[in-house]
Scaffold this motif. Structure first.
Motif, PDB file in Angstrom:
ATOM      1  N   PRO A 195       0.939  -1.049   0.229  1.00 31.66           N
ATOM      2  CA  PRO A 195       0.445   0.172  -0.239  1.00 31.66           C
ATOM      3  C   PRO A 195       0.821   1.234  -0.059  1.00 31.66           C
ATOM      4  O   PRO A 195       0.393   2.502  -0.174  1.00 31.66           O
ATOM      5  CB  PRO A 195      -0.702  -0.130   1.480  1.00 31.66           C
ATOM      6  CG  PRO A 195       0.130  -0.868   1.962  1.00 31.66           C
ATOM      7  CD  PRO A 195       0.842  -2.076   1.826  1.00 31.66           C
ATOM      8  N   GLU A 196       2.110   1.501   0.453  1.00 32.80           N
ATOM      9  CA  GLU A 196       3.147   2.436   0.229  1.00 32.80           C
ATOM     10  C   GLU A 196       3.146   2.314  -0.898  1.00 32.80           C
ATOM     11  O   GLU A 196       3.835   4.126  -1.050  1.00 32.80           O
ATOM     12  CB  GLU A 196       4.158   2.058   1.187  1.00 32.80           C
ATOM     13  CG  GLU A 196       3.566   1.336   2.848  1.00 32.80           C
ATOM     14  CD  GLU A 196       3.441  -0.293   3.471  1.00 32.80           C
ATOM     15  OE1 GLU A 196       4.244  -1.060   4.142  1.00 32.80           O
ATOM     16  OE2 GLU A 196       3.300  -0.835   1.951  1.00 32.80           O
ATOM     17  N   ILE A 197       3.158   2.282  -1.881  1.00 35.20           N
ATOM     18  CA  ILE A 197       3.715   1.929  -2.856  1.00 35.20           C
ATOM     19  C   ILE A 197       2.744   3.110  -4.097  1.00 35.20           C
ATOM     20  O   ILE A 197       2.776   3.640  -4.727  1.00 35.20           O
ATOM     21  CB  ILE A 197       4.531   1.156  -3.590  1.00 35.20           C
ATOM     22  CG1 ILE A 197       5.467   1.011  -3.123  1.00 35.20           C
ATOM     23  CG2 ILE A 197       4.528   1.046  -5.643  1.00 35.20           C
ATOM     24  CD1 ILE A 197       6.147  -0.268  -3.747  1.00 35.20           C
ATOM     25  N   GLY A 198       1.335   2.571  -3.758  1.00 36.67           N
ATOM     26  CA  GLY A 198       0.469   2.607  -5.343  1.00 36.67           C
ATOM     27  C   GLY A 198       0.298   2.105  -5.804  1.00 36.67           C
ATOM     28  O   GLY A 198       0.995   1.000  -6.836  1.00 36.67           O
ATOM     29  N   THR A 199      -0.842   1.767  -6.563  1.00 32.57           N
ATOM     30  CA  THR A 199      -1.331   0.730  -8.059  1.00 32.57           C
ATOM     31  C   THR A 199      -0.826   1.296  -9.021  1.00 32.57           C
ATOM     32  O   THR A 199      -0.639   0.795  -9.984  1.00 32.57           O
ATOM     33  CB  THR A 199      -3.247   1.124  -7.724  1.00 32.57           C
ATOM     34  OG1 THR A 199      -2.857   2.454  -8.454  1.00 32.57           O
ATOM     35  CG2 THR A 199      -3.302   0.546  -6.472  1.00 32.57           C
ATOM     36  N   ASP A 200      -0.229   2.530  -9.416  1.00 28.80           N
ATOM     37  CA  ASP A 200       0.243   2.437 -10.386  1.00 28.80           C
ATOM     38  C   ASP A 200       1.957   3.370 -11.170  1.00 28.80           C
ATOM     39  O   ASP A 200       2.251   4.180 -11.353  1.00 28.80           O
ATOM     40  CB  ASP A 200      -0.464   4.283 -10.787  1.00 28.80           C
ATOM     41  CG  ASP A 200       0.007   5.578 -10.156  1.00 28.80           C
ATOM     42  OD1 ASP A 200       0.223   5.120  -8.998  1.00 28.80           O
ATOM     43  OD2 ASP A 200      -0.470   6.477 -10.505  1.00 28.80           O
ATOM     44  N   ALA A 201       1.834   2.163 -10.077  1.00 30.40           N
ATOM     45  CA  ALA A 201       4.002   1.976 -10.019  1.00 30.40           C
ATOM     46  C   ALA A 201       4.374   1.935 -10.993  1.00 30.40           C
ATOM     47  O   ALA A 201       4.306   0.974 -11.778  1.00 30.40           O
ATOM     48  CB  ALA A 201       4.256   1.054  -8.368  1.00 30.40           C
ATOM     49  N   TYR A 202       5.931   2.909 -10.995  1.00 28.71           N
ATOM     50  CA  TYR A 202       6.508   2.394 -11.938  1.00 28.71           C
ATOM     51  C   TYR A 202       7.643   2.134 -12.127  1.00 28.71           C
ATOM     52  O   TYR A 202       8.672   2.559 -10.755  1.00 28.71           O
ATOM     53  CB  TYR A 202       6.304   3.334 -13.585  1.00 28.71           C
ATOM     54  CG  TYR A 202       6.719   4.601 -12.686  1.00 28.71           C
ATOM     55  CD1 TYR A 202       7.876   5.292 -13.175  1.00 28.71           C
ATOM     56  CD2 TYR A 202       5.405   5.203 -12.080  1.00 28.71           C
ATOM     57  CE1 TYR A 202       8.239   6.987 -13.047  1.00 28.71           C
ATOM     58  CE2 TYR A 202       5.731   6.788 -11.348  1.00 28.71           C
ATOM     59  CZ  TYR A 202       7.194   7.347 -12.084  1.00 28.71           C
ATOM     60  OH  TYR A 202       7.330   8.651 -12.216  1.00 28.71           O
ATOM     61  N   GLY A 203       9.466   1.919 -13.139  1.00 24.91           N
ATOM     62  CA  GLY A 203      10.333   1.862 -12.642  1.00 24.91           C
ATOM     63  C   GLY A 203      10.291   0.431 -11.496  1.00 24.91           C
ATOM     64  O   GLY A 203       9.712  -0.491 -11.677  1.00 24.91           O
ATOM     65  N   ILE A 204      11.801   1.215 -10.512  1.00 23.22           N
ATOM     66  CA  ILE A 204      12.481   0.116  -9.652  1.00 23.22           C
ATOM     67  C   ILE A 204      10.932   0.058  -8.701  1.00 23.22           C
ATOM     68  O   ILE A 204      10.793  -1.368  -8.056  1.00 23.22           O
ATOM     69  CB  ILE A 204      13.936   0.813  -8.893  1.00 23.22           C
ATOM     70  CG1 ILE A 204      13.881  -0.360  -8.946  1.00 23.22           C
ATOM     71  CG2 ILE A 204      13.293   2.160  -8.135  1.00 23.22           C
ATOM     72  CD1 ILE A 204      14.457  -1.633  -9.108  1.00 23.22           C
TER      73      ILE A 204
END
Length: 201
Positions: free
Chosen positions: A67-76
């Motif tokens: 949940p800390e990253i979010g649903t639209d994460a990209y890259g590393i």
């Protein structure tokens, strides 16, 4: 360098990177072998600890579902989610046996991204202890190590990057960081050169 004002920051020496079976181990194992990163790091931390330098460990971990990253994460960060790496409470998020914190070491809590300063109290710890020299080792050379190096440089620390105690995804990326980026924001050193400077203080 005076050990009393020097800290060694060890970034993400966790099973998911360091150990066979770790979610990201295969991705970094080639460069780890090339630089002898783990053996060098063990020598480094043992000698730095013995000298009286402050030893800091900066692990990363995420709650189930990231949940800390979010649903639209990209890259590393998207890569971490896809690999299901560094899940809090998992074997992969634990410190690798070779690099377990010892009594007197400090574990920096709250790392959720690349820069060790961004979501932690690292700067507070360093300033409370009167640290002026910060040496950095760990993963990934061109991600967390570089991000933390730049932040430390901006904050006025005398920064050392340990060239043979870092690893990343390819030899090309490792070489680019060590040859081009490290000298811009730090004093690049091998672990033995650093330890030699520390022992002469």
């Amino acid at each position: 360098m005076n050990p009393s004002t020097t800290a060694l920051l060890l970034i993400e020496y966790q099973n998911d990177f360091v150990s066979d079976g770790g979610a990201q181990h295969d991705a970094v194992s080639n460069v780890m072998a090339q630089t002898k990163m783990l053996a060098n790091s063990k020598t480094l931390v043992e000698a730095a600890r013995k000298s009286g330098a402050t030893i800091l460990h900066a692990p990363i971990s995420f709650a189930d579902g990231y949940p800390e990253i979010g649903t639209d994460a990209y890259g590393i960060l998207a890569g971490i989610v896809a690999a299901k790496a560094f899940r809090k409470g998992s074997w992969g998020a634990e410190f690798a046996p070779e690099m377990m914190p010892a009594t007197g070491d400090i574990v920096v809590e709250g790392k959720r991204g690349l820069d060790c300063f961004a979501s932690t109290n690292l700067d507070f710890i360093l300033r409370q202890r009167g640290i002026t020299n910060l040496a950095i080792a760990g993963f990934l050379t061109n991600c967390c190590v570089e991000s933390t190096m730049r932040s430390a440089y901006e904050r006025g620390y005398d920064v050392v990057t340990l060239t043979d105690c870092t690893a990343t995804l390819s030899p090309e990326e490792q070489q680019a960081s060590v040859a081009k980026n490290f000298p811009m924001f730090s004093r690049p050193m091998t672990h033995d050169v650093f330890l030699n400077a520390l022992s002469r203080a």
